[in-house]
Design a protein around this motif. Structure first.
Motif, PDB file in Angstrom:
ATOM      1  N   ARG A  81       3.930   5.433  -5.805  1.00 52.77           N
ATOM      2  CA  ARG A  81       3.751   5.389  -7.257  1.00 52.77           C
ATOM      3  C   ARG A  81       2.717   6.422  -7.693  1.00 52.77           C
ATOM      4  N   ASN A  82       1.633   6.522  -6.962  1.00 50.63           N
ATOM      5  CA  ASN A  82       0.593   7.505  -7.304  1.00 50.63           C
ATOM      6  C   ASN A  82       1.125   8.929  -7.223  1.00 50.63           C
ATOM      7  N   ALA A  83       1.900   9.222  -6.175  1.00 47.08           N
ATOM      8  CA  ALA A  83       2.467  10.563  -6.009  1.00 47.08           C
ATOM      9  C   ALA A  83       3.455  10.878  -7.124  1.00 47.08           C
ATOM     10  N   ASN A  84       4.255   9.899  -7.491  1.00 48.29           N
ATOM     11  CA  ASN A  84       5.244  10.112  -8.554  1.00 48.29           C
ATOM     12  C   ASN A  84       4.586  10.398  -9.894  1.00 48.29           C
ATOM     13  N   GLU A  85       3.440   9.747 -10.149  1.00 51.57           N
ATOM     14  CA  GLU A  85       2.782   9.883 -11.449  1.00 51.57           C
ATOM     15  C   GLU A  85       2.246  11.292 -11.693  1.00 51.57           C
ATOM     16  N   VAL A  86       1.856  11.995 -10.627  1.00 45.70           N
ATOM     17  CA  VAL A  86       1.294  13.341 -10.806  1.00 45.70           C
ATOM     18  C   VAL A  86       2.335  14.443 -10.594  1.00 45.70           C
ATOM     19  N   GLU A 117       0.826  -1.215   0.000  1.00 46.03           N
ATOM     20  CA  GLU A 117       0.000   0.000   0.000  1.00 46.03           C
ATOM     21  C   GLU A 117       0.861   1.266   0.000  1.00 46.03           C
ATOM     22  N   GLN A 164       2.295   1.666  -3.491  1.00 49.40           N
ATOM     23  CA  GLN A 164       1.283   2.217  -4.386  1.00 49.40           C
ATOM     24  C   GLN A 164       1.111   3.711  -4.146  1.00 49.40           C
ATOM     25  N   ALA A 165       1.147   4.140  -2.895  1.00 50.61           N
ATOM     26  CA  ALA A 165       1.022   5.570  -2.585  1.00 50.61           C
ATOM     27  C   ALA A 165       2.172   6.361  -3.202  1.00 50.61           C
TER      28      ALA A 165
END
Length: 302
Positions: free
Chosen positions: A174-179, A168, A171-172
């Motif tokens: 990864r989500n932060a890196n994507e934006v 988890e 994933q957090a």
């Protein structure tokens, strides 16, 4: 029994209470210093980290015991603070971009720093709750200590080295890196808080300046009137915004150029602005026209 007169019934106090609360909040906001980090050596960079820098950290030194606390743009979950487990180094972090905040950014930060110096290993602070007993930020943190900033290309620093990352958390991150948009702090002698960002089709520099807002605005108008409000070929003045009592000029840039290639342009423009700031003559009609045009493109963040 006669019919009740509805016009004489007491009205619900909900709206009245809401209006009272709104007025109280407005009075509290007006009582807050518009420059929360004024007097700090890193004021301009702290404002940048609070408002638009995606991933960066620095070190604050506490007044009480000289302990270092890491100040970060944002922590996992946009919480206010955390202290790592002892076996992971026990480093204390406080966040600037938080999910829950009050009207006084400095008070929130002072509360979080104080908490970080007392908290046990592995503890987290979801939100700061300063009150009348919370000391001023300058009484908690050494104000004149240089703020050495480290800019990160992602959010992997959220997790200590050699730690097995839970799915988890991975994933957090990864989500932060994507934006996250690629960002960098331009390094140049005499220049602080000039932050470059690659926004895709364009790149920008947002330059947080320490001068009085009105004085700087007039200086920008003088330089703009002379046709010199840029960072050199491939750049264009895009406008400015106000935040935390400071003015932030913004420039559109050629995205193909490396962020450090704008260092000389920043130094040249800084010299022109310093000269304009020293000019005490009234604005000419052309300069007033430039000022009005620049003001029309200005926005206020907070």
């Amino acid at each position: 029994m006669g019919r009740r007169n509805r016009h004489n019934e007491p009205k619900s106090g909900g709206n009245r209470q809401a209006k009272i609360a709104a007025r109280a909040a407005e009075r509290e906001e007006l009582s807050v210093d518009p420059r929360p980090f004024v007097g700090f050596a890193g004021e301009c960079d702290m404002v940048a980290m609070r408002e638009f820098v995606p991933s960066a950290t620095g070190r604050l030194t506490t007044v009480a015991d000289g302990r270092d606390v890491t100040i970060a743009t944002v922590l996992p979950g946009a919480i206010a603070g955390l202290v790592r487990d002892e076996e992971l180094g026990g480093e204390a972090f406080v966040g600037l971009q938080v999910q829950v905040h009050g009207p006084d950014v400095a008070a929130d930060l002072a509360y979080a720093v104080e908490w970080a110096t007392r908290a046990g290993h592995g503890e987290t602070l979801s939100a700061a709750h300063p009150d009348a007993s919370t000391p001023a930020l300058g009484d908690v943190v050494v104000a004149d200590a240089p703020l050495e900033i480290e800019v990160h290309n992602d959010f992997s620093w959220w997790v200590a080295e050699s730690v097995e990352v839970r799915p988890e958390i991975e994933q957090a991150i990864r989500n932060a890196n994507e934006v996250m948009m690629p960002s960098a702090r331009v390094s140049a002698e005499g220049i602080e808080a000039a932050w470059w960002v690659d926004a895709g089709e364009k790149a920008h520099i947002r330059w947080v300046r320490p001068e009085d807002e009105e004085a700087l605005f007039e200086a920008l108008a003088r330089v703009h009137s002379a046709g010199a409000l840029d960072l050199g070929e491939g750049s264009r003045f895009a406008g400015s915004f106000r935040t935390h009592g400071l003015l932030v000029p913004v420039f559109d840039l050629d995205p193909e150029m490396h962020h450090q290639e704008w260092a000389d342009g920043l130094k040249a423009l800084d010299a022109r602005l310093v000269e304009a700031l020293a000019n005490e003559a009234p604005l000419t009609s052309e300069e007033r026209s430039s000022r009005d045009g620049l003001r029309a493109r200005q926005v206020t963040l907070r």
